[in-house]
Structures are given as C-alpha cells and as structure tokens.
Design a protein around this motif. Sequence first.
Motif, PDB file in Angstrom:
ATOM      1  N   ASN A  22       0.844  -1.336  -0.075  1.00 55.55           N
ATOM      2  CA  ASN A  22      -0.073   0.235   0.164  1.00 55.55           C
ATOM      3  C   ASN A  22       0.907   1.109   0.045  1.00 55.55           C
ATOM      4  OD1 ASN A  22      -2.430  -1.216  -0.092  1.00 55.55           O
ATOM      5  ND2 ASN A  22      -2.534  -1.742   2.125  1.00 55.55           N
ATOM      6  N   ARG A  23       2.065   0.995   0.024  1.00 51.75           N
ATOM      7  CA  ARG A  23       3.007   2.172  -0.001  1.00 51.75           C
ATOM      8  C   ARG A  23       2.731   3.258   1.131  1.00 51.75           C
ATOM      9  NH1 ARG A  23       5.927   3.140  -4.925  1.00 51.75           N
ATOM     10  NH2 ARG A  23       5.737   5.489  -4.276  1.00 51.75           N
ATOM     11  N   CYS A  24       2.466   2.556   2.237  1.00 46.58           N
ATOM     12  CA  CYS A  24       2.216   3.516   3.449  1.00 46.58           C
ATOM     13  C   CYS A  24       3.354   3.462   4.534  1.00 46.58           C
ATOM     14  CB  CYS A  24       1.279   2.782   4.213  1.00 46.58           C
ATOM     15  SG  CYS A  24       0.764   3.695   5.886  1.00 46.58           S
ATOM     16  N   ALA A  25       4.304   4.553   4.167  1.00 46.40           N
ATOM     17  CA  ALA A  25       5.415   4.556   4.995  1.00 46.40           C
ATOM     18  C   ALA A  25       5.242   4.688   6.607  1.00 46.40           C
ATOM     19  CB  ALA A  25       6.353   5.938   4.606  1.00 46.40           C
ATOM     20  N   TYR A  26       4.214   5.595   6.791  1.00 47.12           N
ATOM     21  CA  TYR A  26       3.760   5.629   8.370  1.00 47.12           C
ATOM     22  C   TYR A  26       3.846   4.306   9.091  1.00 47.12           C
ATOM     23  CZ  TYR A  26       1.432   7.007  12.682  1.00 47.12           C
ATOM     24  OH  TYR A  26       1.237   7.180  14.058  1.00 47.12           O
ATOM     25  N   CYS A  27       2.837   3.383   8.356  1.00 43.40           N
ATOM     26  CA  CYS A  27       2.810   2.201   8.918  1.00 43.40           C
ATOM     27  C   CYS A  27       3.920   1.076   8.801  1.00 43.40           C
ATOM     28  CB  CYS A  27       1.379   1.425   8.386  1.00 43.40           C
ATOM     29  SG  CYS A  27      -0.193   2.353   8.819  1.00 43.40           S
ATOM     30  N   LEU A  28       4.634   1.326   7.671  1.00 40.84           N
ATOM     31  CA  LEU A  28       5.903   0.524   7.590  1.00 40.84           C
ATOM     32  C   LEU A  28       6.852   0.890   8.825  1.00 40.84           C
ATOM     33  CD1 LEU A  28       7.365  -1.535   5.945  1.00 40.84           C
ATOM     34  CD2 LEU A  28       8.134   0.209   4.403  1.00 40.84           C
ATOM     35  N   HIS A  29       7.212   1.957   8.938  1.00 40.23           N
ATOM     36  CA  HIS A  29       8.084   2.429   9.966  1.00 40.23           C
ATOM     37  C   HIS A  29       7.450   2.018  11.383  1.00 40.23           C
ATOM     38  CE1 HIS A  29       9.434   5.357  12.965  1.00 40.23           C
ATOM     39  NE2 HIS A  29      10.439   5.171  12.449  1.00 40.23           N
ATOM     40  N   MET A  30       6.166   1.827  11.588  1.00 44.23           N
ATOM     41  CA  MET A  30       5.762   1.621  12.703  1.00 44.23           C
ATOM     42  C   MET A  30       5.971   0.093  13.073  1.00 44.23           C
ATOM     43  SD  MET A  30       1.790   1.661  14.208  1.00 44.23           S
ATOM     44  CE  MET A  30       1.817   3.489  13.751  1.00 44.23           C
TER      45      MET A  30
END
Length: 172
Positions: free
Chosen positions: A68-76
Amino acid sequence: MTTTEIKTNDRAASPATTVRRNGGGRRIDFAKSAPKVFRAVIGLDAAARAGLDPTLVELVQIRASHLNRCAYCLHMHTTDARRAGESEERVHMVAVWQEAEHFFTEGERAALALTDAVTRIGDAGVPDEVYDRAAAHYEEEELAHLLALILTINTWNRIALSTAKRAGTDER
C-alpha cells in the motif's frame, strides 16, 4: 502549505490525471475527529491479533504496508518487529518474500501470499490456491484471525495515507 502535483497516465484514472501529494497541509486527526470509529478499528486490530504469533502479525503488517506504500505504517511495524526480536534480514526480506523463500517458514509464506491477494483483491480476487495454501497451515479460527488482521492493516494503511500521516512522527 506545500503541495506537489504529479501528472499520471494511469489506465484506472482519466488520462493526464493530476494526483495531489500533500506536503504538510492540514488534514484531519482521525482519532480526534472520529473517536468511536478509531476505537472500533483498535478493537478489531486487538481481536484480530488474538491467538496469532506476534512475529507473523508483524510480517503481515509489514507486507501490506509495503504493498500500500504506507511509509507511516511500514516504519511503525518494522520498528515493532525489531523490538519483538525479529531479525534485520527478515524485516528487509518481507518486500521480496517470494524470492527469499528460505527466510520464511511455509506457514509464513502462505500468510504472506494471502496478504498479497487480499491487499490486491481488485486485481484477481483471492485465488483458491492461495486461500487453500493458507488454510493448510492455519486452523479455521487462526485463518479467520489472519484474514481480520489483513483487513485491519489495510484499513490502518488507508487511514494513514488519507490523513497524510508521516513516518517517524509517532511515539515509537
């Protein structure tokens, strides 16, 4: 407010569609604006995780966040995975799990395949072979929880992306 515009010729959109990328403009704080909905998603998330291996939970959340290209959740979730003892190698290999088969168990690979199919459900649905592969590794209740987990992380990704959450800005 800084906003960049990108021209795209995506077939799903009309030709030369303008996609606006928010560069720090004002978006709602979802938790404050819809607290009952936010708490409901937290409840679904907690219920989905129940009974699942914590390592599997993080692998699935990392993979969906990649897709999903979600950097926020990927970092988390990469941060959470490391804190839970997950190796750097496996965290990095989730993005290419199909080519890195020896890094993951067959059950994890089945869960990652299911994550791919459910996250990209509009492409081809969830093929029987993908579902059957996951069902061969997980009891019915575990499989239901795994599906709920995949649905939940996709919801979180969409909330984070829609509200322009920025990676590295949470308490983790």
